[in-house]
Design an enzyme around this catalytic site. Structure first.
Site, mmCIF file in Angstrom:
data_model
loop_
_atom_site.group_PDB
_atom_site.id
_atom_site.type_symbol
_atom_site.label_atom_id
_atom_site.label_comp_id
_atom_site.label_asym_id
_atom_site.label_seq_id
_atom_site.Cartn_x
_atom_site.Cartn_y
_atom_site.Cartn_z
ATOM 1 N N CYS A 40 -30.120 111.269 19.220
ATOM 2 C CA CYS A 40 -29.877 112.445 18.373
ATOM 3 C C CYS A 40 -29.975 112.152 16.876
ATOM 4 O O CYS A 40 -29.857 113.056 16.054
ATOM 5 C CB CYS A 40 -28.524 113.065 18.699
ATOM 6 N N HIS B 166 -35.788 129.094 13.901
ATOM 7 C CA HIS B 166 -37.010 128.370 13.536
ATOM 8 C C HIS B 166 -36.872 127.671 12.187
ATOM 9 O O HIS B 166 -37.712 127.803 11.309
ATOM 10 C CB HIS B 166 -38.233 129.297 13.584
ATOM 11 N N GLU C 167 -25.836 123.903 23.516
ATOM 12 C CA GLU C 167 -26.975 123.091 23.079
ATOM 13 C C GLU C 167 -28.027 123.049 24.175
ATOM 14 O O GLU C 167 -29.206 122.944 23.906
ATOM 15 C CB GLU C 167 -26.493 121.659 22.811
#
Length: 141
Positions: free
Chosen positions: A23, A71, A129
């Site tokens: 991550c 986005h 997530e």
């Protein structure tokens, strides 16, 4: 007590600065945000009589919050060199800097606070997530 829940999704990329593992690299998620509001009394005015609140307004408020992050590359302020950040922006990339590490836990608190600022009696928020991994936030007593 009456409760209402709604949800909205957004797609974005992030990374966890200072994290040792996968991550720490830029990666993306389809984040799913679920907000639950509650109250003891239903409205009595003509338009929303018998409702805790207008579902349309609640959904639109949450959608506004999630669309502002859709986005985008979401980074913790100070976690990326300014030259790289400027280069990304100069090349048309949408980057949003936040004052917290962009984890599911931090986003759960972020959306809780944002919806509360909009005047909703927020009981909890959940931020997924992945389809099976989520963080939940609710204020302590």
């Amino acid at each position: 007590m009456y409760y209402l829940k709604t949800e909205s999704c957004f797609d974005s990329a992030h990374f966890l600065s200072g994290y040792e593992g996968k991550c720490s690299n830029i990666h993306g998620h389809r984040w799913r945000v679920v907000v639950e509001i509650g109250g003891d009394n239903l409205n009595q005015d003509r338009q929303t009589r018998g409702m805790l609140c207008d579902f349309s307004a609640l959904k639109e408020a949450l959608r506004d919050e999630t669309e502002s992050l859709d986005h985008r590359l979401i980074i913790e302020k100070g976690s990326m060199k300014e030259a790289l950040l400027n280069m990304l922006r100069e090349n048309g990339f949408n980057v949003t800097e936040v004052l917290f590490r962009p984890t599911a836990e931090s986003f759960a608190k972020y959306f809780f606070d944002r919806m509360k600022m909009r005047g909703y009696s927020v009981k909890s928020t959940e931020v997924y997530e992945t389809p099976v991994n989520y963080a939940r936030y609710e204020e302590g007593l």
